[in-house]
Design a protein around this motif. Structure first.
Motif, PDB file in Angstrom:
ATOM      1  N   PHE A 144      41.001  43.786  48.864  1.00 22.66           N
ATOM      2  CA  PHE A 144      41.067  42.884  47.699  1.00 22.66           C
ATOM      3  C   PHE A 144      41.926  43.545  46.616  1.00 22.66           C
ATOM      4  O   PHE A 144      41.820  44.749  46.376  1.00 22.66           O
ATOM      5  N   THR A 145      42.751  42.721  45.963  1.00 25.54           N
ATOM      6  CA  THR A 145      43.718  43.273  45.006  1.00 25.54           C
ATOM      7  C   THR A 145      43.122  43.624  43.646  1.00 25.54           C
ATOM      8  O   THR A 145      43.757  44.329  42.857  1.00 25.54           O
TER       9      THR A 145
ATOM     10  N   ILE B  81      42.344  36.895  33.199  1.00 19.35           N
ATOM     11  CA  ILE B  81      43.517  37.438  33.922  1.00 19.35           C
ATOM     12  C   ILE B  81      43.643  36.670  35.234  1.00 19.35           C
ATOM     13  O   ILE B  81      42.634  36.329  35.854  1.00 19.35           O
TER      14      ILE B  81
ATOM     15  N   GLY C   7      45.972  35.914  38.978  1.00 21.03           N
ATOM     16  CA  GLY C   7      46.941  36.370  39.973  1.00 21.03           C
ATOM     17  C   GLY C   7      46.449  36.006  41.347  1.00 21.03           C
ATOM     18  O   GLY C   7      45.340  35.484  41.504  1.00 21.03           O
TER      19      GLY C   7
ATOM     20  N   GLY D 246      48.813  40.269  43.242  1.00 22.28           N
ATOM     21  CA  GLY D 246      47.417  40.423  42.832  1.00 22.28           C
ATOM     22  C   GLY D 246      47.257  40.074  41.371  1.00 22.28           C
ATOM     23  O   GLY D 246      48.060  39.312  40.821  1.00 22.28           O
TER      24      GLY D 246
ATOM     25  N   MET E 233      46.929  31.988  29.298  1.00 18.29           N
ATOM     26  CA  MET E 233      47.440  33.289  29.737  1.00 18.29           C
ATOM     27  C   MET E 233      48.959  33.338  29.718  1.00 18.29           C
ATOM     28  O   MET E 233      49.626  32.421  30.212  1.00 18.29           O
TER      29      MET E 233
ATOM     30  N   THR F 179      50.748  27.434  44.965  1.00 18.40           N
ATOM     31  CA  THR F 179      49.480  28.171  44.847  1.00 18.40           C
ATOM     32  C   THR F 179      48.262  27.294  45.135  1.00 18.40           C
ATOM     33  O   THR F 179      47.188  27.812  45.374  1.00 18.40           O
TER      34      THR F 179
ATOM     35  N   ASP G 210      46.751  25.924  42.845  1.00 19.65           N
ATOM     36  CA  ASP G 210      45.980  25.966  41.601  1.00 19.65           C
ATOM     37  C   ASP G 210      46.478  24.880  40.659  1.00 19.65           C
ATOM     38  O   ASP G 210      47.688  24.728  40.464  1.00 19.65           O
TER      39      ASP G 210
ATOM     40  N   PRO H 184      43.251  27.984  34.983  1.00 23.77           N
ATOM     41  CA  PRO H 184      43.286  27.012  36.084  1.00 23.77           C
ATOM     42  C   PRO H 184      41.942  26.309  36.238  1.00 23.77           C
ATOM     43  O   PRO H 184      40.887  26.928  36.078  1.00 23.77           O
TER      44      PRO H 184
ATOM     45  N   LYS I 259      33.610  37.254  43.961  1.00 23.10           N
ATOM     46  CA  LYS I 259      33.867  35.842  43.690  1.00 23.10           C
ATOM     47  C   LYS I 259      32.610  35.051  44.044  1.00 23.10           C
ATOM     48  O   LYS I 259      32.098  35.178  45.158  1.00 23.10           O
TER      49      LYS I 259
HETATM   50  O1  DLL Z   1      41.790  36.863  43.043  1.00 22.10           O
HETATM   51  C1  DLL Z   1      43.602  38.307  42.419  1.00 22.10           C
HETATM   52  C2  DLL Z   1      42.889  38.672  41.170  1.00 22.10           C
HETATM   53  C3  DLL Z   1      42.057  39.773  41.146  1.00 22.10           C
HETATM   54  C4  DLL Z   1      43.069  37.934  40.014  1.00 22.10           C
HETATM   55  C5  DLL Z   1      41.419  40.135  39.975  1.00 22.10           C
HETATM   56  C6  DLL Z   1      42.449  38.283  38.829  1.00 22.10           C
HETATM   57  C7  DLL Z   1      41.623  39.395  38.810  1.00 22.10           C
HETATM   58  P1  DLL Z   1      43.063  36.147  45.648  1.00 22.10           P
HETATM   59  O2  DLL Z   1      41.812  36.692  46.217  1.00 22.10           O
HETATM   60  O3  DLL Z   1      44.232  35.989  46.538  1.00 22.10           O
HETATM   61  O4  DLL Z   1      43.568  37.037  44.461  1.00 22.10           O
HETATM   62  O5  DLL Z   1      42.715  34.741  45.005  1.00 22.10           O
HETATM   63  C8  DLL Z   1      43.661  34.036  44.261  1.00 22.10           C
HETATM   64  O6  DLL Z   1      41.945  33.044  42.876  1.00 22.10           O
HETATM   65  O7  DLL Z   1      44.911  31.219  43.600  1.00 22.10           O
HETATM   66  C9  DLL Z   1      43.051  31.157  42.013  1.00 22.10           C
HETATM   67  O8  DLL Z   1      42.618  30.034  42.748  1.00 22.10           O
HETATM   68  C10 DLL Z   1      41.892  32.100  41.812  1.00 22.10           C
HETATM   69  N1  DLL Z   1      42.025  32.804  40.528  1.00 22.10           N
HETATM   70  C11 DLL Z   1      42.500  34.050  40.313  1.00 22.10           C
HETATM   71  N2  DLL Z   1      42.422  34.355  38.983  1.00 22.10           N
HETATM   72  C12 DLL Z   1      41.894  33.259  38.366  1.00 22.10           C
HETATM   73  C13 DLL Z   1      41.571  32.940  37.014  1.00 22.10           C
HETATM   74  C14 DLL Z   1      42.871  37.331  43.310  1.00 22.10           C
HETATM   75  N3  DLL Z   1      41.733  33.797  36.022  1.00 22.10           N
HETATM   76  C15 DLL Z   1      43.064  32.764  43.717  1.00 22.10           C
HETATM   77  N4  DLL Z   1      41.066  31.708  36.779  1.00 22.10           N
HETATM   78  C16 DLL Z   1      44.021  31.995  42.838  1.00 22.10           C
HETATM   79  C17 DLL Z   1      40.883  30.819  37.765  1.00 22.10           C
HETATM   80  C18 DLL Z   1      41.652  32.279  39.351  1.00 22.10           C
HETATM   81  N5  DLL Z   1      41.150  31.068  39.050  1.00 22.10           N
END
Ligand code: DLL
Length: 435
Positions: free
Chosen positions: A140-141, A235, A237, A243, A256, A301, A303, A324, A423
């Motif tokens: 996980f990133t 935040i 990504g 990430g 953001m 994405t 999103d 989002p 998550k």
């Molecule tokens: O969740 C990267 C990340 C890690 C972001 C830590 C922020 C903090 P994935 O597991 O690939 O990467 O999931 C990405 O999570 O397309 C969105 O649907 C959702 N997502 C990520 N950040 C947000 C946010 C990480 N701040 C997917 N608000 C994305 C809403 C988010 N949804």
């Protein structure tokens, strides 16, 4: 006080940013066309050559890339550098299908960590801070990204990973953590545990949290800010774009800022692919401008989001994206009505309930059913059946007013819904099992 990590870029004039994006896009498209057969085929099918892309204004000529392409090309098909130049992989959890594997050169890691450093500085972080990273580490990133950003800023970094909540709080107290990075649902759980341990925000030194990786509402923000005594920053990504750190919130907390020197955003109509003007809701699409190992051109994405160029009081000129609302594939269609779990969360917190809930959707006799189990706080609990039924009715009505459809609400006892350390899984859609 230094409140930018890279002021030159973060506060750049529009003209200069456009020029930078133009140059970078041309180079990125050339890099991709020359090194990735999969993209070359997609572009050839559309009759597009790298020379057709002279500036950002030509970006609409490029084909989209979707998650299905990533799966098709798994694992090495989109790699744009020899493996010998790659130093890291990260990956998604694979909950929505096959895993996505992203590759990084040393330079890609540098850029990624700089993006995360911008987010930490925007949340008030400096080298005097103690930054507790409670996102998961590993594929996980979240953990590796914020860890790298925290190092760059020079914070004392606590690579805690997620879980073991009492120990998190113990370290937080012993070492005087001032910044915490984790998912919003885990932040809520940490806040709850703190209070259960008989502690208050006065017993810890936290001042800010950097929360993302899942959708969360403004109501959830207020509730976390109160329980931990902090300011909570968003935040965003995704693994595909490296990430966390594609975008980050500043002190204004109204969306953001996108690191658009590295990721060019577009909003499209998800059904037609048409590019929508600023201010309209649609699917967020990103084009990487500087990536070496795993570049993405017009990546969809899924999103749903809105972009805004409104002037920000923090001084940054980077375009902003609204929180989002969730992925287009998170949206539930119940009895023909579009429902986002976040709408339900808003009502629950507004009505004084905890953010611990589970949404269950099913189909009985050809009709969709919506059941929402909501955890009570100890003070909401009553042993009188009638009182409980009335509370359930009142909450169901509030949800119906928001959604337009009638849910069945079940108030359940405190601590009966599983807490999330990463998550949160808040929806079970059993209709999918029947299809
Ligand atoms: O969740 C990267 C990340 C890690 C972001 C830590 C922020 C903090 P994935 O597991 O690939 O990467 O999931 C990405 O999570 O397309 C969105 O649907 C959702 N997502 C990520 N950040 C947000 C946010 C990480 N701040 C997917 N608000 C994305 C809403 C988010 N949804």
């Amino acid at each position: 006080m230094a409140n930018y990590w890279n002021q030159e870029i973060e506060c750049m004039s529009r003209e200069d940013m456009k020029k930078l994006q133009d140059e970078r896009l041309v180079a990125q498209v050339k890099h991709v066309y020359e090194n990735v057969e999969y993209y070359r085929n997609l572009m050839d099918e559309k009759g597009i050559k790298p020379e057709d892309i002279q500036s950002i204004d030509d970006i609409h000529k490029l084909p989209f890339l979707t998650k299905a392409d990533l799966r098709d090309a798994y694992p090495y098909g989109l790699l744009a550098k020899p493996l010998s130049e790659c130093v890291r992989i990260q990956s998604t959890s694979g909950t929505t299908g096959k895993r996505v594997v992203a590759f990084y050169t040393q330079n890609d890691i540098e850029l990624w960590e700089n993006c995360c450093a911008r987010a930490i500085v925007a949340a008030g972080g400096t080298k005097d801070d103690v930054c507790q990273v409670a996102y998961g580490y590993g594929l996980f990133t979240g953990g590796p990204g914020l860890n790298g950003g925290s190092h760059k800023v020079g914070c004392l970094t606590l690579p805690m990973s997620s879980g073991n909540t009492e120990r998190q709080i113990g370290f937080m107290r012993d070492l005087g953590s001032t910044i915490i990075c984790c998912t919003p649902s885990y932040a809520a759980y940490i806040g709850e545990t703190l209070h259960e341990m008989g502690l208050t925000p006065d017993d810890i030194s936290l001042k800010a949290g950097i929360f993302g990786a899942e959708p969360w509402t403004e109501e959830m923000r207020k509730s976390i800010e109160k329980s931990l005594g902090i300011k909570a920053y968003d935040i965003y990504g995704l693994t595909e774009t490296s990430g966390p750190g594609v975008s980050f919130e500043c002190c204004e907390q109204t969306g953001m800022h996108i690191n658009e020197d590295h990721f060019y955003p577009e909003i499209i109509n998800p059904d037609t692919g048409e590019v929508l003007p600023e201010g309209e809701v649609g699917e967020l699409v990103f084009t990487s401008l500087t990536k070496e190992a795993f570049p993405l051109l017009r990546y969809r994405t899924r999103d749903l989001c809105v972009l805004s160029r409104k002037k920000c009081s923090c001084g940054r000129t980077l375009i902003k994206m609204r929180k989002p609302m969730g992925r287009s594939d998170d949206m539930l269609i119940i009895r023909g009505v579009n429902v986002f779990p976040s709408q339900i969360e808003t009502v629950l917190i507004e009505q004084g309930y905890s953010p611990n809930y589970l949404i269950e959707v099913d189909r009985v006799n050809n009709t969709d059913t919506l059941d929402i189990s909501v955890e009570m706080n100890p003070e909401q609990f009553s042993d009188k059946m009638k009182v409980m039924q009335e509370q359930e009715k009142a909450l169901a009505l509030a949800i119906k007013t928001m959604l337009g459809i009638n849910p069945k609400v079940h108030l359940v006892s405190p601590k009966s819904i599983t807490r999330s350390e990463g998550k949160a899984v808040r929806v079970v859609d059993r209709r999918k099992l029947h299809d």
